[in-house]
Every structure is written in C-alpha cells, then in structure tokens.
Design a protein around this motif. Structure first.
Motif, short mmCIF file in Angstrom:
data_model
loop_
_atom_site.label_atom_id
_atom_site.label_comp_id
_atom_site.label_asym_id
_atom_site.label_seq_id
_atom_site.Cartn_x
_atom_site.Cartn_y
_atom_site.Cartn_z
N LEU A 13 -5.45 14.58 10.73
CA LEU A 13 -5.19 13.15 10.64
C LEU A 13 -5.74 12.55 9.35
N VAL A 14 -6.92 12.99 8.93
CA VAL A 14 -7.51 12.50 7.68
C VAL A 14 -6.64 12.90 6.50
N VAL A 15 -6.14 14.13 6.49
CA VAL A 15 -5.28 14.59 5.40
C VAL A 15 -3.99 13.79 5.38
N ILE A 16 -3.39 13.54 6.53
CA ILE A 16 -2.15 12.76 6.60
C ILE A 16 -2.39 11.34 6.10
N LEU A 17 -3.48 10.72 6.53
CA LEU A 17 -3.78 9.35 6.09
C LEU A 17 -4.04 9.28 4.59
N LEU A 18 -4.69 10.28 4.03
CA LEU A 18 -4.92 10.31 2.58
C LEU A 18 -3.61 10.46 1.82
N ILE A 19 -2.71 11.28 2.32
CA ILE A 19 -1.41 11.44 1.66
C ILE A 19 -0.62 10.13 1.72
N VAL A 20 -0.65 9.45 2.85
CA VAL A 20 0.04 8.17 2.98
C VAL A 20 -0.57 7.15 2.03
N LEU A 21 -1.89 7.14 1.91
CA LEU A 21 -2.57 6.21 1.00
C LEU A 21 -2.18 6.48 -0.44
N ILE A 22 -2.10 7.75 -0.82
CA ILE A 22 -1.73 8.10 -2.20
C ILE A 22 -0.26 7.74 -2.47
N VAL A 23 0.62 8.00 -1.51
CA VAL A 23 2.04 7.76 -1.73
C VAL A 23 2.35 6.27 -1.79
N PHE A 24 1.84 5.48 -0.85
CA PHE A 24 2.20 4.07 -0.78
C PHE A 24 1.23 3.16 -1.52
N GLY A 25 0.01 3.55 -1.67
CA GLY A 25 -0.96 2.72 -2.37
C GLY A 25 -1.61 1.71 -1.44
N PRO A 26 -2.80 1.24 -1.85
CA PRO A 26 -3.55 0.33 -0.97
C PRO A 26 -2.91 -1.06 -0.84
N LYS A 27 -2.10 -1.46 -1.81
CA LYS A 27 -1.51 -2.80 -1.74
C LYS A 27 -0.35 -2.87 -0.75
N ARG A 28 0.36 -1.76 -0.56
CA ARG A 28 1.53 -1.77 0.32
C ARG A 28 1.22 -1.33 1.74
N LEU A 29 0.03 -0.79 1.99
CA LEU A 29 -0.28 -0.31 3.34
C LEU A 29 -0.28 -1.41 4.41
N PRO A 30 -0.84 -2.61 4.16
CA PRO A 30 -0.77 -3.64 5.21
C PRO A 30 0.66 -4.04 5.55
N ASP A 31 1.52 -4.17 4.54
CA ASP A 31 2.91 -4.51 4.80
C ASP A 31 3.62 -3.39 5.56
N LEU A 32 3.31 -2.16 5.20
CA LEU A 32 3.91 -1.01 5.88
C LEU A 32 3.48 -0.98 7.35
N GLY A 33 2.21 -1.19 7.61
CA GLY A 33 1.72 -1.21 8.99
C GLY A 33 2.30 -2.36 9.79
N ARG A 34 2.42 -3.51 9.16
CA ARG A 34 2.98 -4.69 9.83
C ARG A 34 4.44 -4.45 10.20
N SER A 35 5.22 -3.92 9.27
CA SER A 35 6.63 -3.68 9.56
C SER A 35 6.81 -2.56 10.59
N LEU A 36 5.96 -1.55 10.53
CA LEU A 36 6.02 -0.48 11.52
C LEU A 36 5.69 -1.02 12.92
N GLY A 37 4.67 -1.86 13.00
CA GLY A 37 4.30 -2.45 14.29
C GLY A 37 5.36 -3.35 14.86
N SER A 38 5.98 -4.19 14.00
CA SER A 38 7.02 -5.07 14.51
C SER A 38 8.26 -4.27 14.92
N GLY A 39 8.56 -3.19 14.20
CA GLY A 39 9.68 -2.34 14.59
C GLY A 39 9.44 -1.65 15.91
#
Length: 74
Positions: A13-39
C-alpha cells in the motif's frame, strides 16, 4: 487448491501510494480524491436506488417558490 485473491499488505500500500503521489503530484491529489469519492457515492446511490433529490414517501414538500404571498393593497 483454490486460487486466493491478492490482498496488498502495508508495504504494498505504501508503494502504491508513493507511485500515485509521484504520478499525480501533491497539488492534484485532493481533487483526485474528491472526484473519486463523489463518483463512488453516485455509483452507490444508483445501485441502491436512492437519490438525494427524491423525497421519502409520506414527507411534505416545503418549497418556498410555490408558496404565494398576499399582495399588498395600494
């Protein structure tokens, strides 16, 4: 022998979260989580047949736009 589903452990899980952080960046993670949650919420509501806009049966609609106000006399 039955094949078992893969369940990621804490290290994976830590490795997956680090890869997601590197790919999307810290600025887009809140928007990504928000849209995933609303979906996910929209999907759950559509599967269960619930809709937030619908009123439960037996409830009285209290829409102020349909109420009339008496006209003032001149």
């Amino acid at each position: 022998m039955r094949p078992t589903m893969f369940t990621p452990g804490p290290g994976e899980l830590v490795v997956i979260l680090l890869i997601v952080l590197i790919v999307f960046g810290p600025k887009r993670l809140p928007d990504l989580g928000r849209s995933l949650g609303s979906g996910m919420r929209e999907f759950k509501d559509s599967v269960s047949g619930q809709n937030r806009d619908e009123l439960p049966e037996g409830s009285v609609e209290s829409d102020e736009s349909t109420s009339t106000t008496p006209a003032r006399e001149p």
